[in-house]
Motif scaffolding. Structure first.
Motif, short mmCIF file in Angstrom:
data_model
loop_
_atom_site.label_atom_id
_atom_site.label_comp_id
_atom_site.label_asym_id
_atom_site.label_seq_id
_atom_site.Cartn_x
_atom_site.Cartn_y
_atom_site.Cartn_z
N LEU A 20 0.83 -1.21 0.00
CA LEU A 20 0.00 0.00 0.00
C LEU A 20 0.86 1.26 0.00
O LEU A 20 0.56 2.23 -0.71
N ALA A 21 1.95 1.25 0.77
CA ALA A 21 2.84 2.41 0.81
C ALA A 21 3.44 2.68 -0.56
O ALA A 21 3.51 3.84 -1.01
N ILE A 22 3.86 1.63 -1.25
CA ILE A 22 4.45 1.79 -2.59
C ILE A 22 3.43 2.34 -3.57
O ILE A 22 3.70 3.30 -4.31
N VAL A 23 2.23 1.74 -3.58
CA VAL A 23 1.21 2.12 -4.57
C VAL A 23 0.66 3.52 -4.30
O VAL A 23 0.58 4.36 -5.21
N ILE A 24 0.28 3.81 -3.05
CA ILE A 24 -0.32 5.11 -2.73
C ILE A 24 0.71 6.23 -2.92
O ILE A 24 0.39 7.30 -3.46
N SER A 25 1.95 5.98 -2.51
CA SER A 25 3.01 6.97 -2.74
C SER A 25 3.18 7.23 -4.23
O SER A 25 3.33 8.38 -4.66
N GLY A 26 3.15 6.16 -5.04
CA GLY A 26 3.28 6.32 -6.49
C GLY A 26 2.14 7.11 -7.09
O GLY A 26 2.34 7.98 -7.95
N LEU A 27 0.91 6.84 -6.62
CA LEU A 27 -0.26 7.55 -7.15
C LEU A 27 -0.22 9.03 -6.80
O LEU A 27 -0.56 9.89 -7.64
N LEU A 28 0.19 9.33 -5.58
CA LEU A 28 0.30 10.74 -5.18
C LEU A 28 1.40 11.45 -5.97
O LEU A 28 1.25 12.61 -6.36
N PHE A 29 2.49 10.75 -6.21
CA PHE A 29 3.57 11.29 -7.03
C PHE A 29 3.06 11.60 -8.43
O PHE A 29 3.38 12.65 -9.01
N GLY A 30 2.25 10.70 -8.97
CA GLY A 30 1.67 10.92 -10.30
C GLY A 30 0.77 12.14 -10.31
O GLY A 30 0.84 12.96 -11.23
N PHE A 31 -0.05 12.28 -9.27
CA PHE A 31 -0.97 13.41 -9.21
C PHE A 31 -0.23 14.72 -9.04
O PHE A 31 -0.68 15.76 -9.53
N ALA A 32 0.92 14.69 -8.35
CA ALA A 32 1.71 15.92 -8.17
C ALA A 32 2.30 16.41 -9.49
O ALA A 32 2.63 17.58 -9.63
N HIS A 33 2.44 15.51 -10.47
CA HIS A 33 3.03 15.86 -11.75
C HIS A 33 2.01 15.99 -12.88
O HIS A 33 2.28 16.60 -13.90
N GLU A 34 0.85 15.40 -12.69
CA GLU A 34 -0.21 15.47 -13.69
C GLU A 34 -1.53 15.61 -12.94
O GLU A 34 -1.99 14.66 -12.30
N LEU A 35 -2.11 16.82 -13.01
CA LEU A 35 -3.26 17.15 -12.17
C LEU A 35 -4.59 16.67 -12.71
O LEU A 35 -5.64 17.18 -12.29
N GLN A 36 -4.56 15.72 -13.61
CA GLN A 36 -5.82 15.14 -14.08
C GLN A 36 -5.63 13.64 -14.24
O GLN A 36 -4.52 13.17 -14.51
N PHE A 37 -6.69 12.90 -14.05
CA PHE A 37 -6.61 11.45 -14.09
C PHE A 37 -6.68 10.97 -15.53
O PHE A 37 -7.75 10.69 -16.07
N ASP A 38 -5.52 10.88 -16.17
CA ASP A 38 -5.45 10.42 -17.55
C ASP A 38 -4.28 9.46 -17.70
O ASP A 38 -3.68 9.01 -16.70
#
Length: 226
Positions: free
Chosen positions: A169-187
């Protein structure tokens, strides 16, 4: 009482984590603003100087907090992993997989299956304006900031029990937040950034040493700019 105490602790931790992220974003924004004054060298130097000061303060604060976290609560025994031949081989293997992923992503963009992310456009534009300083920030400082925030502090605040479920969970959630910090839309690009974040999170979790995820992040940014 235990539930109330837990919720209070997590609320404080969420607020603190967001605060560290904002400190980084403010410092990086002021730093990049110097590029808007390339026609006024004196003003550009003043803004750049302020950016350096804010960056130094933010980085010192975040690094200090990370160190304090590990002293107080370190269930995963995060520290300094001894550098061995096996560790180097493992690190290079992760780097290879990450580069293959990056090449695949670049190919999707070149084939117009995906568009170039706005984050990469912004970095490229800033690098053109002030190639030396923005290059240093993007390649050296940003990886340190982001690994401390998204890997180090995040993984010691949340999902911090040493078991398989919490580690995943730490790996996945951290990765998803990192993605959102660089791309502000879910694409699709958000998924790509999130996958890169998961590479970095896995590296931190695997080696239990933030130097390796910082090094991987550094090499990734370097190779992306070259």
């Amino acid at each position: 009482m235990q539930i109330t105490s837990y919720l209070k602790t997590k609320t404080v931790q969420i607020a603190a984590w967001i605060g560290f992220l904002l400190a980084y974003l403010i410092a990086s924004t002021v730093f990049s603003l110097a590029g808007d004054y390339t026609n006024d060298i004196l003003k550009a130097r003043h803004v750049l100087g302020i950016g350096f000061v804010l960056t130094a303060i933010a980085l010192a604060l975040i690094a200090w907090r990370y160190g304090q976290q590990l002293k107080k609560h370190n269930p995963r025994n995060i520290g300094r992993t001894k550098v061995t031949r096996k560790v180097i081989y493992q690190f290079l293997l992760i780097l290879l997989f990450m580069m293959i992923f990056q090449m695949f992503w670049s190919w999707l963009i070149s084939q117009h299956i995906l568009v170039l992310p706005e984050n990469q456009k912004a970095v490229a534009s800033e690098t053109v304006q002030m190639p030396l300083w923005n290059g240093i920030f993007a390649i050296v400082l940003a990886p340190i900031f982001e690994e401390l925030i998204f890997r180090g502090i995040f993984m010691n605040y949340f999902f911090n029990k040493e078991n398989r479920l919490n580690n995943i969970l730490a790996i996945v959630i951290s990765g998803l937040l990192f993605g959102f910090a660089h791309e502000l839309q879910f694409d699709a690009n958000w998924l790509m950034y999130s996958a890169l974040g998961c590479f970095l999170s896995f590296t931190y979790m695997h080696f239990r040493d933030i130097r390796y995820s910082i090094a991987l992040h550094f090499l990734n940014n370097l190779l992306s700019i070259i």
